[in-house]
Design a protein around this motif. Sequence first.
Motif, PDB file in Angstrom:
ATOM      1  N   ALA A  54      18.133  41.432 -19.498  1.00 33.00           N
ATOM      2  CA  ALA A  54      18.931  41.389 -18.275  1.00 33.00           C
ATOM      3  C   ALA A  54      19.057  39.948 -17.778  1.00 33.00           C
ATOM      4  O   ALA A  54      20.134  39.514 -17.354  1.00 33.00           O
ATOM      5  CB  ALA A  54      18.299  42.270 -17.206  1.00 33.00           C
ATOM      6  N   ASN A  55      17.974  39.198 -17.849  1.00 30.51           N
ATOM      7  CA  ASN A  55      18.004  37.797 -17.435  1.00 30.51           C
ATOM      8  C   ASN A  55      18.862  36.955 -18.370  1.00 30.51           C
ATOM      9  O   ASN A  55      19.625  36.086 -17.935  1.00 30.51           O
ATOM     10  CB  ASN A  55      16.585  37.222 -17.400  1.00 30.51           C
ATOM     11  N   LEU A  56      18.730  37.203 -19.657  1.00 33.18           N
ATOM     12  CA  LEU A  56      19.411  36.385 -20.661  1.00 33.18           C
ATOM     13  C   LEU A  56      20.906  36.669 -20.724  1.00 33.18           C
ATOM     14  O   LEU A  56      21.718  35.751 -20.904  1.00 33.18           O
ATOM     15  CB  LEU A  56      18.773  36.621 -22.032  1.00 33.18           C
ATOM     16  N   TYR A  57      21.284  37.953 -20.573  1.00 38.22           N
ATOM     17  CA  TYR A  57      22.680  38.347 -20.768  1.00 38.22           C
ATOM     18  C   TYR A  57      23.348  38.852 -19.491  1.00 38.22           C
ATOM     19  O   TYR A  57      24.308  39.612 -19.559  1.00 38.22           O
ATOM     20  CB  TYR A  57      22.762  39.413 -21.861  1.00 38.22           C
ATOM     21  N   ASN A  58      22.843  38.423 -18.330  1.00 40.10           N
ATOM     22  CA  ASN A  58      23.497  38.724 -17.060  1.00 40.10           C
ATOM     23  C   ASN A  58      23.682  40.235 -16.881  1.00 40.10           C
ATOM     24  O   ASN A  58      24.803  40.737 -16.793  1.00 40.10           O
ATOM     25  CB  ASN A  58      24.858  38.009 -16.984  1.00 40.10           C
ATOM     26  N   GLY A  59      22.572  40.951 -16.855  1.00 39.76           N
ATOM     27  CA  GLY A  59      22.655  42.402 -16.771  1.00 39.76           C
ATOM     28  C   GLY A  59      21.723  42.995 -15.742  1.00 39.76           C
ATOM     29  O   GLY A  59      20.998  42.291 -15.026  1.00 39.76           O
ATOM     30  N   SER A  60      21.756  44.320 -15.661  1.00 40.64           N
ATOM     31  CA  SER A  60      20.873  45.098 -14.800  1.00 40.64           C
ATOM     32  C   SER A  60      20.398  46.308 -15.593  1.00 40.64           C
ATOM     33  O   SER A  60      21.092  46.775 -16.509  1.00 40.64           O
ATOM     34  CB  SER A  60      21.612  45.561 -13.540  1.00 40.64           C
TER      35      SER A  60
END
Length: 242
Positions: A54-60
């Motif tokens: 989530a941090n690396l690929y802009n996610g939740s």
Amino acid sequence: MSELPVSTPESESHSIVIKHAAVMTGDIAQSQSLSNTAFSAVVATLKKQLQNNANLYNGSYDIYRGDAFQLVTSQPNNAMNIAVGLRLALKAHSPSTDVRISVALGEAVFRTEEVRTGSGTAFVMSGRGLDSIKPQHIAFQSDNLILNQQTQLLTRFLDVHLTGLTQIQSETLLAYLLSEDKSHDSVADRLGKSRSNVSRILNASQYKLVVEYLSYMEEAITTAINNGKGCDSGKLTDSKDE
């Protein structure tokens, strides 16, 4: 890290709307066979991997029902990197286990604090895909018919290959994929193994084919999204053209 694109009409002031998103719906395979201690350790590893991605690929992401999870990202070209990494991390875990992951591309509408209640084509396809995924462990689909035709058979071959990897092969392959320095010396240092041992394990895991698959998927998804004009032409749906 860039922010997720947000749509804030009054009726959905807390909802994020992503036209081209990737949603991964999954669960831990055979979780009922694990002891309470082992299950807790597996879930902790899963949560760590979901957070990292989530941090690396802009996610939740969300974990629910104990062994189920969903992750949504605004970087769909990286969807299979995420899915493969999650599988390898759980297979590398001790005790080694596996996850079923259904990856889908399309529109996503969700709230970051409750991803599992999301809607849109990506959520619908991903959830339905998990319901029908057996006997596979990883599956891919999108709202682009051409992209599906280009990628689904390859993904089935990948799934069979990943299923056959041992715990050590999974650990070593994951370390290679995550390493910025792809030299075998660097991976060996990271794992505390000899270079010759790492090279032997990577070759046995057919790491070059896995890397080629991930590169192919990233390029195919990016191309499909960039060329998307609507479902009638076999391309990704764009609501402004409807």
